[in-house]
Design a protein around this motif. Structure first.
Motif, PDB file in Angstrom:
ATOM      1  N   ASN A   1      97.822  10.921 103.645  1.00 38.95           N
ATOM      2  CA  ASN A   1      98.432   9.603 103.788  1.00 38.95           C
ATOM      3  C   ASN A   1      98.714   8.999 102.413  1.00 38.95           C
ATOM      4  N   PRO A   2      99.978   8.703 102.095  1.00 38.66           N
ATOM      5  CA  PRO A   2     100.309   8.133 100.777  1.00 38.66           C
ATOM      6  C   PRO A   2     100.027   6.631 100.726  1.00 38.66           C
ATOM      7  N   LEU A   3      98.751   6.283 100.708  1.00 37.40           N
ATOM      8  CA  LEU A   3      98.341   4.884 100.844  1.00 37.40           C
ATOM      9  C   LEU A   3      98.913   3.970  99.770  1.00 37.40           C
ATOM     10  N   LEU A   4      99.112   4.500  98.574  1.00 40.31           N
ATOM     11  CA  LEU A   4      99.570   3.679  97.451  1.00 40.31           C
ATOM     12  C   LEU A   4     101.002   4.006  97.048  1.00 40.31           C
ATOM     13  N   GLU A   5     101.779   4.488  97.972  1.00 39.93           N
ATOM     14  CA  GLU A   5     103.134   4.934  97.629  1.00 39.93           C
ATOM     15  C   GLU A   5     103.919   3.814  96.942  1.00 39.93           C
ATOM     16  N   ASN A   6     104.374   4.121  95.721  1.00 36.75           N
ATOM     17  CA  ASN A   6     105.166   3.196  94.894  1.00 36.75           C
ATOM     18  C   ASN A   6     104.415   1.920  94.521  1.00 36.75           C
ATOM     19  N   THR A   7     103.104   1.913  94.683  1.00 39.74           N
ATOM     20  CA  THR A   7     102.306   0.742  94.335  1.00 39.74           C
ATOM     21  C   THR A   7     101.883   0.820  92.868  1.00 39.74           C
ATOM     22  N   PRO A   8     102.227  -0.155  92.033  1.00 40.48           N
ATOM     23  CA  PRO A   8     101.766  -0.132  90.640  1.00 40.48           C
ATOM     24  C   PRO A   8     100.237  -0.091  90.594  1.00 40.48           C
ATOM     25  N   THR A   9      99.715   0.924  89.936  1.00 41.72           N
ATOM     26  CA  THR A   9      98.273   1.170  89.927  1.00 41.72           C
ATOM     27  C   THR A   9      97.823   1.509  88.516  1.00 41.72           C
ATOM     28  N   ALA A  10      96.798   0.807  88.050  1.00 41.23           N
ATOM     29  CA  ALA A  10      96.213   1.118  86.745  1.00 41.23           C
ATOM     30  C   ALA A  10      94.893   1.848  86.956  1.00 41.23           C
ATOM     31  N   LEU A  11      94.817   3.055  86.443  1.00 42.61           N
ATOM     32  CA  LEU A  11      93.551   3.778  86.379  1.00 42.61           C
ATOM     33  C   LEU A  11      92.953   3.537  85.004  1.00 42.61           C
TER      34      LEU A  11
END
Length: 211
Positions: A120-130
């Motif tokens: 499941n692409p839960l963060l699809e296209n979501t800006p995310t900082a690791l």
């Protein structure tokens, strides 16, 4: 707009990853005034150690045969997945422990996958900082080059499984200021800190442009 922030440091009062995540959060909230922020801290509020096993085995049992503990674990897994699914941006602050992914953070990933499914692409296209911090040096030419077994795994999960629009903010040498024998690395460590904080502050600007 909603921001999801997760911290995994086991020493919150002296957390290098939290300092960087704070800067990233400040940049994002400045760009999105009044936006909601959902926080989860795995270092201070650990997930049950047996929850993943219970949630996974529940998936192989008919609903009427599931135990109360299995049902609780499934509800927890679903709620963790929903926190990511509902986010418009995410910040994950994850220190390196013992050269790999710590068990309390891995438990969170496994439970999210149990709640959402393995693809499941839960963060699809979501800006995310690791935001990831490492006590020593692991880059090219360092004595422990190649010993960072955490960052590649996290990039694989966040980018390839959850399809996040990922920014990796990595700071090494966090122990140089306090560890005997690392005195010669302190200037380099400070440079790494400054670069990481600059990248974190820029995260809000980048997410504003993407929204």
């Amino acid at each position: 707009m909603k921001l999801f922030r997760l911290d995994a440091s086991i020493v919150p009062a002296a957390s290098a990853s939290a300092e960087i995540a704070d800067a990233a959060e400040a940049g994002w909230t400045a760009a999105h005034p009044g936006a909601a922020v959902t926080r989860r801290h795995l270092g201070t509020d650990a997930l049950p150690a047996d929850a993943w096993t219970l949630a996974t085995t529940a998936g192989f049992a008919p609903e009427e045969d599931r135990t109360p503990a299995q049902r609780d674990a499934l509800r927890l897994a679903a709620s963790l997945a929903d926190e990511l699914r509902d986010a418009d941006a995410a910040i994950l602050a994850v220190p390196l422990y013992n050269y790999g992914v710590s068990q309390h953070f891995k438990a969170w990933i496994d439970l999210v996958i149990a709640g959402a499914g393995p693809t499941n692409p839960l963060l699809e296209n979501t800006p995310t900082a690791l935001v990831t911090t490492l006590g020593g040096g692991y880059g090219p030419g360092a004595p422990r080059e190649g010993w960072d077994h955490s960052t590649p795994y996290l990039e694989r999960v966040l980018s390839d499984i959850w399809r996040a629009d990922l920014t990796v903010i990595k700071r090494e040498l966090t122990l140089a200021a306090t560890t005997p024998g690392m005195e010669s690395l302190r200037d380099m460590a400070q440079e790494q800190r400054s670069r990481a904080l600059d990248a974190a502050r820029a995260f809000g600007t980048r997410t504003l442009a993407a929204s």
